[in-house]
Design an enzyme around this catalytic site. Structure first.
Site, mmCIF file in Angstrom:
data_model
loop_
_atom_site.group_PDB
_atom_site.id
_atom_site.type_symbol
_atom_site.label_atom_id
_atom_site.label_comp_id
_atom_site.label_asym_id
_atom_site.label_seq_id
_atom_site.Cartn_x
_atom_site.Cartn_y
_atom_site.Cartn_z
ATOM 1 N N CYS A 1 -0.336 4.013 2.295
ATOM 2 C CA CYS A 1 -0.132 3.850 3.709
ATOM 3 C C CYS A 1 1.265 4.016 4.084
ATOM 4 O O CYS A 1 1.454 4.671 5.148
ATOM 5 C CB CYS A 1 -0.369 2.352 4.054
ATOM 6 S SG CYS A 1 -2.195 1.756 3.667
ATOM 7 N N ASP A 2 2.396 3.589 3.062
ATOM 8 C CA ASP A 2 3.681 3.500 3.504
ATOM 9 C C ASP A 2 4.548 4.348 2.948
ATOM 10 O O ASP A 2 5.808 4.624 2.987
ATOM 11 C CB ASP A 2 4.096 2.179 3.363
ATOM 12 C CG ASP A 2 3.339 1.216 4.522
ATOM 13 O OD1 ASP A 2 3.034 1.601 5.595
ATOM 14 O OD2 ASP A 2 3.250 0.182 4.148
ATOM 15 N N CYS B 1 0.756 -1.151 0.107
ATOM 16 C CA CYS B 1 0.145 -0.093 0.126
ATOM 17 C C CYS B 1 0.834 1.044 -0.052
ATOM 18 O O CYS B 1 1.293 1.581 1.093
ATOM 19 C CB CYS B 1 -0.874 0.158 1.186
ATOM 20 S SG CYS B 1 -2.061 1.546 1.317
#
Length: 309
Positions: A139-140, A136
């Site tokens: 997300c990261d 993701c």
């Protein structure tokens, strides 16, 4: 007479725990079964910075532990079993069968079993999840600001994540197994005009090098057999997700990719009293916050359904 529960929740990601919080606050007799991966995908996420309420971010497993404790505070029963089968009955009480062969009856069920990302299945891949390997970018990606990164895949998700990363990372290498992009034309046109995105066609990752963190990738050209070292600090997998729906195959309506189909504007499935929340019914957004939101929706749908039971 066998005990009959108001609701049984299957799954322990943000959707499962969110629904259990609402179900508990509605004073409904229920149990949540975590499955064999308590906390779901988020327990493998090192840092989460886009979940509301945590200005300094939070580790995935800590967030899931907090959600569990919050549910337990309101009286949720959390059991660390897996459900191995379900018998659905229209207009009747449903039955679940646990991994220890115990059978339970319930008026409603919330399916919140999530989805699992597809992996390359090569050495070192799983061991570096959260340490350079991610599924993701949203997300990261921030953790690799101004660094070189790679994206595996040539579909819409891969290109969307490349566009996102192009604003925060140095160089983005899109590694595509075939000789063409399979994403929509509008996305293809966009990336062709972004200078720090590099397309590597006919390439596959053969080795992932790194002990504690990702150091570089070794790729091989499918046509020339030439091997190439790609110096990147992160590799984002964008080759698809697989919804965890083996439990309900041929029992609930699923779409072409195996996601549970819910009625528009609700979490209702094709069987009365059975609801679905989180990534198991969401092939589009797949975020912790959207999963938690549909978990809330499922609990409210359950409560409404039980008033008519």
């Amino acid at each position: 007479m066998d005990k009959i529960y108001d609701c049984i929740i299957i799954g322990s990601g943000p959707a499962g725990y969110s629904s259990s919080i609402y179900i508990a606050r509605a004073d409904l007799n229920h149990i949540l079964y975590t499955g064999n991966k308590p906390g779901g995908q988020l327990i493998e996420t090192n840092e989460i910075e886009n979940y509301p309420g945590f200005p300094k971010g939070i580790k995935g497993y800590i967030l899931m532990k907090k959600l569990q404790k919050q549910a337990e505070r309101f009286g949720s029963k959390i059991k660390f079993n897996s459900v191995k089968d379900i018998n659905f009955y229209k207009n009747k009480k449903h039955e679940i069968i646990l991994d220890n062969n115990e059978k339970l009856k319930t008026k409603t069920i919330i399916i919140a079993t999530g989805a699992s990302p597809k992996y390359l299945d090569i050495d070192n891949e799983k061991s570096l999840i959260g340490h350079g390997i991610s599924t993701c970018a949203t997300c990261d990606g921030f953790f690799y600001k101004k660094k070189n990164v790679a994206i595996i895949g040539g579909g819409d998700k891969a290109l969307e994540e490349a566009i996102y990363l192009s604003k925060i990372c140095n160089n983005i290498y899109i590694i595509i197994r075939k000789n063409k992009i399979k994403a929509s034309k509008i996305l293809e046109n966009k990336i062709l005009h972004i200078n720090n995105i590099k397309l590597l066609f006919n390439n596959e990752v053969k080795k992932i090098i790194g002990l504690k963190t990702l150091e570089y990738l070794l790729c091989k050209n499918n046509i020339s057999n030439e091997e190439k070292k790609i110096n990147v600090k992160a590799m984002f997998l964008a080759i698809g997700n697989k919804p965890n729906t083996n439990l309900v195959k041929k029992k609930l309506y699923l779409d072409y990719n195996g996601y549970i189909i819910t009625k528009k504007g609700s979490t209702k499935t094709n069987i009365p009293g059975v609801f679905a929340a989180g990534d198991v019914q969401d092939p589009i957004y797949r975020q912790a916050i959207t999963s938690a939101g549909t978990g809330c929706m499922a609990a409210i749908d359950v409560e409404k359904y039980l008033t008519l039971f």
